[in-house]
Design an enzyme around this catalytic site. Structure first.
Site, PDB file in Angstrom:
ATOM      1  N   ASP A 239      -1.321  -5.234  -7.179  1.00 15.69           N
ATOM      2  CA  ASP A 239      -2.566  -4.873  -6.481  1.00 15.69           C
ATOM      3  C   ASP A 239      -3.805  -5.059  -7.346  1.00 15.69           C
ATOM      4  O   ASP A 239      -4.800  -4.342  -7.190  1.00 15.69           O
ATOM      5  CB  ASP A 239      -2.505  -3.420  -5.970  1.00 15.69           C
TER       6      ASP A 239
ATOM      7  N   LYS B 144      -5.054 -10.149  -6.649  1.00 16.76           N
ATOM      8  CA  LYS B 144      -4.593 -11.548  -6.682  1.00 16.76           C
ATOM      9  C   LYS B 144      -4.999 -12.290  -5.407  1.00 16.76           C
ATOM     10  O   LYS B 144      -5.386 -13.459  -5.449  1.00 16.76           O
ATOM     11  CB  LYS B 144      -3.058 -11.594  -6.838  1.00 16.76           C
TER      12      LYS B 144
ATOM     13  N   GLY C  10       1.380  -7.179  -0.785  1.00 15.12           N
ATOM     14  CA  GLY C  10       0.306  -7.053   0.202  1.00 15.12           C
ATOM     15  C   GLY C  10      -0.957  -7.583  -0.440  1.00 15.12           C
ATOM     16  O   GLY C  10      -1.456  -6.986  -1.387  1.00 15.12           O
ATOM     17  N   HIS C  11      -1.441  -8.721  -0.001  1.00 17.86           N
ATOM     18  CA  HIS C  11      -2.605  -9.373  -0.620  1.00 17.86           C
ATOM     19  C   HIS C  11      -3.779  -9.348   0.352  1.00 17.86           C
ATOM     20  O   HIS C  11      -3.686  -9.877   1.463  1.00 17.86           O
ATOM     21  CB  HIS C  11      -2.257 -10.822  -1.004  1.00 17.86           C
TER      22      HIS C  11
ATOM     23  N   GLN D 163       3.241  -9.026  -6.974  1.00 19.28           N
ATOM     24  CA  GLN D 163       3.538  -7.895  -7.859  1.00 19.28           C
ATOM     25  C   GLN D 163       2.791  -8.057  -9.197  1.00 19.28           C
ATOM     26  O   GLN D 163       1.808  -8.774  -9.263  1.00 19.28           O
ATOM     27  CB  GLN D 163       5.058  -7.743  -8.092  1.00 19.28           C
TER      28      GLN D 163
HETATM   29  P1  GDP Z   1      -3.179  -7.939  -4.644  1.00 15.11           P
HETATM   30  O1  GDP Z   1      -1.882  -7.384  -4.179  1.00 15.11           O
HETATM   31  O2  GDP Z   1      -3.201  -8.197  -6.116  1.00 15.11           O
HETATM   32  O3  GDP Z   1      -3.634  -9.128  -3.851  1.00 15.11           O
HETATM   33  O4  GDP Z   1      -4.270  -6.786  -4.401  1.00 15.11           O
HETATM   34  P2  GDP Z   1      -4.413  -5.856  -3.088  1.00 15.11           P
HETATM   35  O5  GDP Z   1      -5.031  -6.645  -2.003  1.00 15.11           O
HETATM   36  O6  GDP Z   1      -3.132  -5.157  -2.802  1.00 15.11           O
HETATM   37  O7  GDP Z   1      -5.384  -4.743  -3.635  1.00 15.11           O
HETATM   38  C1  GDP Z   1      -6.601  -5.070  -4.173  1.00 15.11           C
HETATM   39  C2  GDP Z   1      -7.687  -4.338  -3.392  1.00 15.11           C
HETATM   40  O8  GDP Z   1      -8.895  -4.433  -4.112  1.00 15.11           O
HETATM   41  C3  GDP Z   1      -7.983  -4.944  -2.035  1.00 15.11           C
HETATM   42  O9  GDP Z   1      -8.335  -3.901  -1.160  1.00 15.11           O
HETATM   43  C4  GDP Z   1      -9.178  -5.851  -2.307  1.00 15.11           C
HETATM   44  O10 GDP Z   1      -9.981  -6.043  -1.154  1.00 15.11           O
HETATM   45  C5  GDP Z   1      -9.894  -5.049  -3.335  1.00 15.11           C
HETATM   46  N1  GDP Z   1     -10.702  -5.773  -4.322  1.00 15.11           N
HETATM   47  C6  GDP Z   1     -10.422  -6.918  -5.005  1.00 15.11           C
HETATM   48  N2  GDP Z   1     -11.370  -7.172  -5.924  1.00 15.11           N
HETATM   49  C7  GDP Z   1     -12.252  -6.157  -5.833  1.00 15.11           C
HETATM   50  C8  GDP Z   1     -13.444  -5.825  -6.552  1.00 15.11           C
HETATM   51  O11 GDP Z   1     -13.851  -6.499  -7.468  1.00 15.11           O
HETATM   52  N3  GDP Z   1     -14.098  -4.673  -6.172  1.00 15.11           N
HETATM   53  C9  GDP Z   1     -13.656  -3.870  -5.168  1.00 15.11           C
HETATM   54  N4  GDP Z   1     -14.342  -2.796  -4.867  1.00 15.11           N
HETATM   55  N5  GDP Z   1     -12.529  -4.164  -4.493  1.00 15.11           N
HETATM   56  C10 GDP Z   1     -11.838  -5.268  -4.823  1.00 15.11           C
HETATM   57  P1  IMO Z   2       1.414  -6.970  -4.718  1.00 19.52           P
HETATM   58  O1  IMO Z   2       1.837  -8.422  -4.641  1.00 19.52           O
HETATM   59  C1  IMO Z   2       2.232  -2.882  -5.977  1.00 19.52           C
HETATM   60  C2  IMO Z   2       6.447  -1.712  -6.295  1.00 19.52           C
HETATM   61  C3  IMO Z   2       6.919  -0.634  -5.328  1.00 19.52           C
HETATM   62  C4  IMO Z   2       7.948   0.064  -6.188  1.00 19.52           C
HETATM   63  C5  IMO Z   2       8.584  -1.106  -6.948  1.00 19.52           C
HETATM   64  C6  IMO Z   2       9.879  -1.600  -6.325  1.00 19.52           C
HETATM   65  O2  IMO Z   2       0.658  -6.515  -3.532  1.00 19.52           O
HETATM   66  O3  IMO Z   2       0.752  -6.702  -6.025  1.00 19.52           O
HETATM   67  P2  IMO Z   2      10.347  -3.118  -4.200  1.00 19.52           P
HETATM   68  O4  IMO Z   2      10.046  -2.905  -2.746  1.00 19.52           O
HETATM   69  O5  IMO Z   2       9.724  -4.322  -4.783  1.00 19.52           O
HETATM   70  O6  IMO Z   2      11.818  -3.046  -4.499  1.00 19.52           O
HETATM   71  O7  IMO Z   2       9.706  -1.834  -4.948  1.00 19.52           O
HETATM   72  O8  IMO Z   2       7.643  -2.143  -6.932  1.00 19.52           O
HETATM   73  N1  IMO Z   2       5.808  -2.890  -5.672  1.00 19.52           N
HETATM   74  C7  IMO Z   2       4.488  -3.113  -5.671  1.00 19.52           C
HETATM   75  N2  IMO Z   2       3.466  -2.348  -6.114  1.00 19.52           N
HETATM   76  N3  IMO Z   2       1.988  -4.099  -5.459  1.00 19.52           N
HETATM   77  C8  IMO Z   2       2.997  -4.885  -5.040  1.00 19.52           C
HETATM   78  O9  IMO Z   2       2.809  -6.173  -4.650  1.00 19.52           O
HETATM   79  C9  IMO Z   2       4.312  -4.388  -5.097  1.00 19.52           C
HETATM   80  N4  IMO Z   2       5.526  -4.878  -4.758  1.00 19.52           N
HETATM   81  C10 IMO Z   2       6.416  -3.964  -5.129  1.00 19.52           C
HETATM   82  O10 IMO Z   2       5.858   0.227  -4.962  1.00 19.52           O
HETATM   83  O11 IMO Z   2       7.315   0.881  -7.142  1.00 19.52           O
HETATM   84 MG    MG Z   3      -1.150  -5.735  -3.145  1.00 23.23          MG
END
Ligand code: GDP
Ligand code: IMO
Ligand code: MG
Length: 427
Positions: free
Chosen positions: A13, A16, A40-41, A223
């Protein structure tokens, strides 16, 4: 021109999805190389706001071919739902391809994930319960089915019978659950095959050809490195390798085809699920960050655990991935803090550690050593040049750069595609 890998540098998270959506403006191909729909991206751009679990975040750029590579475990039901959602939002998904070697996540994998988490009870990993662990277990145990198997009607049934015989033995014998009938799952497979057969291909050939033709290829991580099976906080990890080694393995290219390895860090830390988290903030600071930044899991909606930036973890992340540059995200989230802490090392049994210990039990005993920096108490989202940033924000970034021991190429100061500060060319 070679490939560029974008790697989650912490516990996932990091942003990416946002970074890939931005970099994909210049990319001919975006290849997801690991994980599954545990990811979840989030992408927020001129076309809307999207949450992707399997489809690469390059899908919003009309010239980019998106590939779900061999290293990904695919739940076809989730993938089809995602394609339908994107199409409903007028996003063209006709440039999406799937590796025939990518393993399939079946409904019984999800069930096994849930049952095992329930059995572990207080010791549960806190998985996303999407069946990812059981699917990768079947892959390494050599009884998994792959997307290519959907194309072979007769062979498919035989393989499914073998895989499900084992799954049913476990469901009945270990968990006391009723067996699942092969027929229903086979029918589901036929439905998946009807819809997906046209895009299931030998994608490693396509990606390597693209590299030979000097195309720009982005490798999209899922991840984060601290969830890696080897280098993460085992056993509180995911069941695949989110790091740079997976970027070539999960796409089917040679390691030296990768020119750049870009690590994406938040300027603080979050983690979802169980496991040690030395800098965790169980106080009003953590609460503040969670609410300002809306730190809730994209896949499960769980509140993310929040912590200060952890330099020992960041050093390990750089060590095992060898970042050519790093991107720091969510700087704006810290805008309102009077002071900000960085964990510079740990204390464990009278010793000072610069890197995390490999054992989760030892890590849980580590006491973070902090340095404190003054905040900047000013909004940063409107800045586009690093020299315009408040002095204290620049000092904080410089300090993170020193700790990570890699150069910062970009700062993200908001969730939208255009909310960035380019520090130096990354690619
Ligand atoms: P990922 O799994 O690495 O793609 O990241 P996620 O989407 O799960 O979580 C990142 C969160 O941060 C999302 O809600 C994005 O919209 C948000 N985000 C990304 N870059 C920034 C930033 O620079 N500032 C803020 N406030 N939010 C950001
Ligand atoms: P993105 O791509 C954050 C975490 C789960 C748990 C551990 C194992 O959005 O960064 P799993 O279902 O993979 O067997 O769970 O890994 N986990 C993540 N945490 N972002 C993710 O993906 C994750 N994918 C798995 O919360 O701790
Ligand atoms: Mg994510």
């Amino acid at each position: 021109m070679g490939a560029t890998a974008v790697i989650g540098a912490q516990w996932g998270d990091e942003g990416k999805g946002k970074v890939i959506d931005l970099l994909a403006e210049q990319a001919d191909y975006v290849v997801r190389f690991s994980g599954g729909n545990n990811a979840g991206h989030t992408v927020i751009n001129h076309l809307g706001e999207f949450r992707l679990h399997l489809v690469p975040a390059g899908i919003f750029n009309s010239q980019t071919t998106c590939i779900i590579g061999n290293g990904v475990a695919i739940d076809p039901e989730v993938l089809l739902g995602e394609i339908d959602q994107l199409e409903a939002a007028n996003i063209d998904t006709s440039r999406l391809l799937i590796s025939d070697r990518a393993h399939i996540v079946f409904p019984y994998h999800k069930l096994l994930d849930e049952l095992e988490e329930g059995r572990l009870d207080a010791n549960a990993i806190g998985t996303t319960r999407r069946g990812i662990g059981p699917a990768f277990t079947d892959k390494t145990a050599r009884r998994g089915l792959r997307m290519g198997d959907l194309l072979d009607r007769e062979g498919l049934r035989a393989k499914l019978e073998i895989a499900m015989e084992y799954a049913n033995l476990v469901l009945q014998g270990v968990y006391g659950q009723p067996a699942i009938a092969v027929e229903g799952v086979y029918e589901q497979c036929r439905h998946w095959a009807e819809r997906l057969s046209g895009i299931i291909q030998q994608t490693e050939l396509i990606i390597n050809r693209a590299l030979l033709e000097q195309k720009e290829v982005l490798l999209e991580g899922a991840q984060g490195t601290l969830l890696d099976l080897d280098f993460g906080t085992y056993p509180y990890v995911t069941s695949s390798h989110p790091g740079a080694s997976s970027a070539y393995q999960g796409a089917g290219i040679g390691p030296i085809r990768i020119d750049h390895i870009v690590g994406v860090f938040k300027v603080y830390c979050t983690r979802v699920g169980g496991g040690p988290f030395p800098t965790e903030l169980n106080d009003e600071h953590g609460e503040h960050i969670r609410e300002v930044a809306h730190e809730y899991g994209v896949t499960t909606g769980r509140p993310r655990r929040i912590g200060w930036f952890d330099a020992p973890m960041a050093r390990l992340s750089n060590l095992v991935n060898g970042y050519s540059s790093v991107i720091l995200t969510r700087l704006d989230v810290l805008d309102q803090l009077e002071t900000i802490r960085i964990c510079t090392g740990y204390r464990l049994g009278g010793q000072t550690l610069d890197f995390p210990p490999s054992s989760a039990a030892d890590l849980a005993e580590c006491v973070p050593i902090y340095e404190e920096l003054p905040g900047w108490l000013e909004p940063t989202s409107d800045f586009r040049h690093v020299q315009d940033l408040p002095k204290n924000a620049r000092a904080y970034i410089d300090r993170l750069e020193e700790h990570i021991q890699a150069q910062v190429s970009m700062l993200s100061i908001g969730p939208r595609r255009d909310e960035n500060i380019i520090v130096r060319p990354a690619l």
